[in-house]
Design an enzyme around this catalytic site. Structure first.
Site, mmCIF file in Angstrom:
data_model
loop_
_atom_site.group_PDB
_atom_site.id
_atom_site.type_symbol
_atom_site.label_atom_id
_atom_site.label_comp_id
_atom_site.label_asym_id
_atom_site.label_seq_id
_atom_site.Cartn_x
_atom_site.Cartn_y
_atom_site.Cartn_z
ATOM 1 N N GLU A 28 0.811 -1.215 0.000
ATOM 2 C CA GLU A 28 0.000 0.000 0.000
ATOM 3 C C GLU A 28 0.846 1.267 0.000
ATOM 4 O OE1 GLU A 28 -2.948 -0.270 3.118
ATOM 5 O OE2 GLU A 28 -4.108 -1.727 1.957
ATOM 6 N N VAL A 91 -2.938 -11.169 0.849
ATOM 7 C CA VAL A 91 -2.379 -12.425 0.366
ATOM 8 C C VAL A 91 -1.048 -12.083 -0.288
ATOM 9 C CG1 VAL A 91 -2.668 -14.352 -1.243
ATOM 10 C CG2 VAL A 91 -4.642 -13.482 0.040
ATOM 11 N N GLY A 97 -4.286 -15.178 -6.803
ATOM 12 C CA GLY A 97 -4.931 -15.832 -7.936
ATOM 13 C C GLY A 97 -5.190 -17.312 -7.717
ATOM 14 N N TYR A 135 -13.146 -7.752 -5.506
ATOM 15 C CA TYR A 135 -14.295 -7.572 -4.613
ATOM 16 C C TYR A 135 -15.602 -7.517 -5.401
ATOM 17 C CZ TYR A 135 -10.767 -6.454 -1.088
ATOM 18 O OH TYR A 135 -9.703 -6.493 -0.239
#
Length: 165
Positions: A28, A91, A97, A135
């Site tokens: 982030e 993750v 994936g 999402y």
């Protein structure tokens, strides 16, 4: 096919959870903002009055934790019941994936249903298109009519009536 085991965190998991939090902060673009210590995390997750909960995604092949969901209870005054607020879902890039993130969210949804909670919610950074796409693929919808506000640092002190530093 990679299989995922989701399990609640235990005290011995604190170091790996801390590593995952730091990896999330790097992703982030805010590595210096992740300041939590192992002691703080242990107290929050496993102290006498836990304030948060964590589940780990463990890769069945390697046995290694590859993802984490850190969450706490919120409360809906309109529904009169708790919900789950997902503070962090992460993750590791090499494990993405493969269904680990979805497995973590599925476990939180299962907990919601089992306990009669009506909501599972979280924030996502506006620039994180891969997460937003993921999402949306599971049926999550953005709450565009709401704006997040935060008071911290000096503003928090001022609001609390503390003298200026």
């Amino acid at each position: 096919m990679v299989r995922t085991m989701i399990r609640p965190a235990v005290p011995a998991d604190v170091p790996v959870i801390l590593d995952l939090i730091r990896e999330l902060a790097e992703y982030e673009k805010a590595p210096l903002e992740a300041k939590a210590t192992a002691e703080q995390l242990h107290a929050a997750l496993f102290g006498p009055h836990p304030a948060a909960f964590a589940h780990l995604a463990v890769d069945d092949e390697s046995g290694e934790p590859v993802g984490v969901a850190i969450w706490f209870l919120n409360f809906s005054t309109w529904h009169g019941v708790h919900g789950i607020y997902l503070e962090d879902l992460f993750v590791r890039p090499a494990a993405r994936g493969r269904g680990h993130g979805k497995a973590l969210l599925r476990e939180l949804a299962r907990i919601c249903r089992e306990r009669g909670y009506t909501r599972l919610q979280w924030w996502v950074l506006n620039w994180n298109a891969p997460a937003i796409d993921f999402y949306r693929s599971i049926g999550a919808v953005p709450m565009d009519d709401w704006t997040v506000y935060r008071v911290s640092g000096d503003a928090l002190g001022a609001l609390a009536g503390e003298p200026a530093a």
